[in-house]
Motif scaffolding. Structure first.
Motif, short mmCIF file in Angstrom:
data_model
loop_
_atom_site.label_atom_id
_atom_site.label_comp_id
_atom_site.label_asym_id
_atom_site.label_seq_id
_atom_site.Cartn_x
_atom_site.Cartn_y
_atom_site.Cartn_z
N LEU A 149 40.22 57.53 42.00
CA LEU A 149 40.70 57.79 40.64
C LEU A 149 41.82 58.80 40.61
O LEU A 149 42.75 58.70 39.82
CB LEU A 149 39.55 58.28 39.76
CG LEU A 149 38.78 57.19 39.02
CD1 LEU A 149 37.57 57.77 38.32
CD2 LEU A 149 39.67 56.47 38.03
N VAL A 150 41.76 59.81 41.48
CA VAL A 150 42.82 60.81 41.52
C VAL A 150 44.15 60.16 41.88
O VAL A 150 45.20 60.47 41.31
CB VAL A 150 42.46 61.93 42.51
CG1 VAL A 150 43.64 62.89 42.71
CG2 VAL A 150 41.24 62.70 42.02
N VAL A 151 44.10 59.24 42.85
CA VAL A 151 45.32 58.55 43.29
C VAL A 151 45.61 57.34 42.41
O VAL A 151 46.73 57.13 41.96
CB VAL A 151 45.19 58.11 44.77
CG1 VAL A 151 46.42 57.32 45.21
CG2 VAL A 151 44.99 59.32 45.67
N GLY A 152 44.57 56.53 42.14
CA GLY A 152 44.76 55.27 41.44
C GLY A 152 44.97 55.42 39.94
O GLY A 152 45.70 54.64 39.32
N GLY A 153 44.31 56.41 39.34
CA GLY A 153 44.50 56.69 37.92
C GLY A 153 44.37 55.47 37.03
O GLY A 153 43.40 54.71 37.08
N GLY A 154 45.38 55.28 36.18
CA GLY A 154 45.36 54.18 35.22
C GLY A 154 45.33 52.82 35.87
O GLY A 154 44.72 51.88 35.32
N LEU A 155 45.97 52.65 37.03
CA LEU A 155 45.93 51.36 37.71
C LEU A 155 44.51 51.00 38.14
O LEU A 155 44.08 49.85 38.02
CB LEU A 155 46.84 51.38 38.94
CG LEU A 155 48.35 51.34 38.69
CD1 LEU A 155 49.11 51.50 40.00
CD2 LEU A 155 48.74 50.03 38.01
N PHE A 156 43.79 52.01 38.61
CA PHE A 156 42.41 51.76 39.02
C PHE A 156 41.53 51.41 37.82
O PHE A 156 40.75 50.46 37.85
CB PHE A 156 41.84 52.99 39.75
CG PHE A 156 40.44 52.82 40.22
CD1 PHE A 156 40.15 52.04 41.33
CD2 PHE A 156 39.38 53.42 39.55
CE1 PHE A 156 38.86 51.87 41.77
CE2 PHE A 156 38.09 53.25 39.98
CZ PHE A 156 37.82 52.49 41.09
N MET A 157 41.67 52.16 36.73
CA MET A 157 40.87 51.87 35.54
C MET A 157 41.22 50.50 34.95
O MET A 157 40.35 49.80 34.43
CB MET A 157 41.07 52.97 34.50
CG MET A 157 40.53 54.33 34.92
SD MET A 157 38.77 54.30 35.38
CE MET A 157 38.02 53.90 33.79
N GLN A 158 42.47 50.10 35.06
CA GLN A 158 42.87 48.77 34.61
C GLN A 158 42.19 47.70 35.44
O GLN A 158 41.73 46.67 34.91
CB GLN A 158 44.40 48.63 34.71
CG GLN A 158 44.92 47.29 34.22
CD GLN A 158 46.44 47.18 34.34
OE1 GLN A 158 47.12 48.15 34.68
NE2 GLN A 158 46.97 46.01 34.07
N ALA A 159 42.10 47.91 36.76
CA ALA A 159 41.42 46.94 37.63
C ALA A 159 39.94 46.84 37.27
O ALA A 159 39.35 45.75 37.29
CB ALA A 159 41.59 47.34 39.09
N VAL A 160 39.32 47.98 36.95
CA VAL A 160 37.91 47.97 36.54
C VAL A 160 37.72 47.14 35.29
O VAL A 160 36.83 46.29 35.20
CB VAL A 160 37.41 49.41 36.32
CG1 VAL A 160 36.03 49.42 35.65
CG2 VAL A 160 37.34 50.17 37.65
N GLN A 161 38.60 47.36 34.31
CA GLN A 161 38.48 46.65 33.03
C GLN A 161 38.76 45.16 33.19
O GLN A 161 37.99 44.32 32.70
CB GLN A 161 39.45 47.26 32.02
CG GLN A 161 39.36 46.63 30.63
CD GLN A 161 40.26 47.31 29.62
OE1 GLN A 161 41.10 48.13 29.97
NE2 GLN A 161 40.08 47.00 28.35
N GLU A 162 39.82 44.82 33.89
CA GLU A 162 40.18 43.41 34.03
C GLU A 162 39.18 42.65 34.91
O GLU A 162 38.94 41.46 34.68
CB GLU A 162 41.59 43.29 34.62
CG GLU A 162 42.67 43.80 33.66
CD GLU A 162 44.06 43.73 34.27
OE1 GLU A 162 44.17 43.45 35.48
OE2 GLU A 162 45.03 43.98 33.52
N GLY A 163 38.60 43.32 35.89
CA GLY A 163 37.64 42.66 36.76
C GLY A 163 36.24 42.61 36.18
O GLY A 163 35.37 41.92 36.71
N GLY A 164 36.00 43.37 35.12
CA GLY A 164 34.66 43.41 34.53
C GLY A 164 33.67 44.17 35.40
O GLY A 164 32.46 43.89 35.36
#
Length: 394
Positions: A129-144
């Motif tokens: 999360l520190v590195v991935g930030g918004g991109l990581f949270m977007q992957a979580v949301q889009e992948g369910g």
């Protein structure tokens, strides 16, 4: 009969990985280990594979794979190699849950793969999360995916909040992350330059790996947790606070809009948040000792000393800087801690490297729109940090 939950543990020989296996062993009918990975501890990984007989085991090198295959003669475990293999097993259809316990930015790609594949992702790798930030949270949301924090502090916050995430913003005034203060709490800052790696890894409350133990001593671990909390709970930086709590009994707190305070308490044992993540929304036996209030000493709280722990402020600075700055901070810190553990720089130089790297790169950051951008930024920050390290070591 309910099917057993099929689990991959990334970083199975570290403290979180072994604690996860301990919890799983207490519930043989509930969980199944299908994948394990390790970085260097091949003998320990081999012993785990002989006990758990997973479908896959992943190591970083062909030499490690050769040694592991030799040690697993007769064990039906497929030995795989490299970062790509980590991503593949994290996203495999046969997997329900991924325990992400790899230390450092190396954990981001398999965490992204698990998120995109919609797994239950137990996040002990805060760097994702520190590195991935918004991109990581977007992957979580889009992948369910189901993202469940395993750091004791973030698990504590999560346990104090309702399951309905849409209610969080209306309920929370701010959150308070607790910190033990590590081995140098109360120490004269002028003496820190002489600190040795052995002293820095001797944590008073928690048993952890060497890198995270040094981070606790500098409180960079808490700085990274502030950044992680920003993304996990959707909070502005000013709504995240830190207090020193030497006893490590109150693991963190939520201050509500009405000023009531919700806290999660327990003995300092990582098996509690691990068991909660594995069984959520249920609760299962963790193996941790019961908290005996009659045996407790007083619980105390104090503000962090900004002179003793200058790196803590870098969390808020990086969150307010251009996107990608938190990835720069993480990369610099990983390089600086490695240099300290190898005795190439002193303890106080860790903060000097981190601050100089962020100050040099943050004003010149370009767009960060993909994981390739993050990888390139990570490499750029590491190169800059290594240059600072060479100058300090000269």
């Amino acid at each position: 009969m309910t099917r057993r939950q099929r689990i991959v543990i990334l970083g199975s020989t570290g403290s979180v990985g072994t604690s996860t296996l301990d919890v799983v062993a207490r519930h043989p009918g509930r969980f199944e280990i299908v994948g394990l990975s390790a970085f260097q501890r091949i003998d320990e990984l081999a012993a785990q594979c002989r006990q758990w007989r997973p479908r896959w085991a992943v190591v970083p090198s062909q030499a490690g794979a050769t040694a592991l295959r030799a040690a697993l003669a007769g064990v039906p475990t497929e030995v795989r190699v490299g970062a790509g293999a980590l991503c593949e097993i994290a996203a495999a259809g046969e997997v329900d849950t991924v325990m992400a316990a790899i230390v450092g930015a190396a954990g981001l790609p398999p965490c992204m793969a698990a998120a995109r594949a919609g797994k239950r992702l137990l996040l002990a790798n805060k760097e994702a999360l520190v590195v991935g930030g918004g991109l990581f949270m977007q992957a979580v949301q889009e992948g369910g995916a189901s993202l469940l924090p395993i750091d004791s502090e973030h698990s504590a916050i999560f346990q104090c909040l309702p399951e309905d995430r849409s209610a969080w913003a209306q309920r929370i005034d701010h959150i308070v992350l607790t910190a033990s203060g590590g081995p140098f709490r109360g120490r004269d800052p002028a003496t820190l330059a002489a600190v040795t790696p052995e002293q820095a890894v001797a944590h008073p409350n928690w048993v952890m790996g060497r890198k995270i133990s040094v981070d606790s001593a500098t409180m960079m671990n808490k700085a990274l947790e502030v950044i992680e909390a920003h993304w996990l709970f959707g909070l502005e930086p000013e709504r995240i606070r830190v207090v020193i709590h030497p006893q490590s009994i109150v693991h963190s707190m939520v201050v509500c809009r009405d000023h009531s305070v919700l806290a999660q308490l327990g003995t300092p044992d990582m098996r509690v948040p691990i068991a909660y993540g594995l069984s959520f929304p249920e609760r299962i036996e963790s193996g941790a000792a019961r908290l005996d209030f009659l045996q407790l000493s007083a619980l105390s709280f104090e503000p962090p000393d900004p002179v003793l722990f200058p790196g803590l402020q870098l969390a808020w600075d990086a969150l307010r800087a251009p996107p990608g700055s938190t990835a720069v901070l993480n990369a610099a810190n990983e390089e600086a801690v490695a240099a300290f553990l190898e005795r190439r720089i002193g303890f106080t130089a860790i903060h000097a490297v981190n601050a100089a790297t962020v100050e040099a790169l943050a004003p010149r950051l370009g767009p960060v729109a993909s994981i390739d951008d993050l990888v390139a930024l990570d490499e750029r920050a590491r190169a800059d940090a290594r240059a600072h390290i060479r100058r300090l070591a000269a």
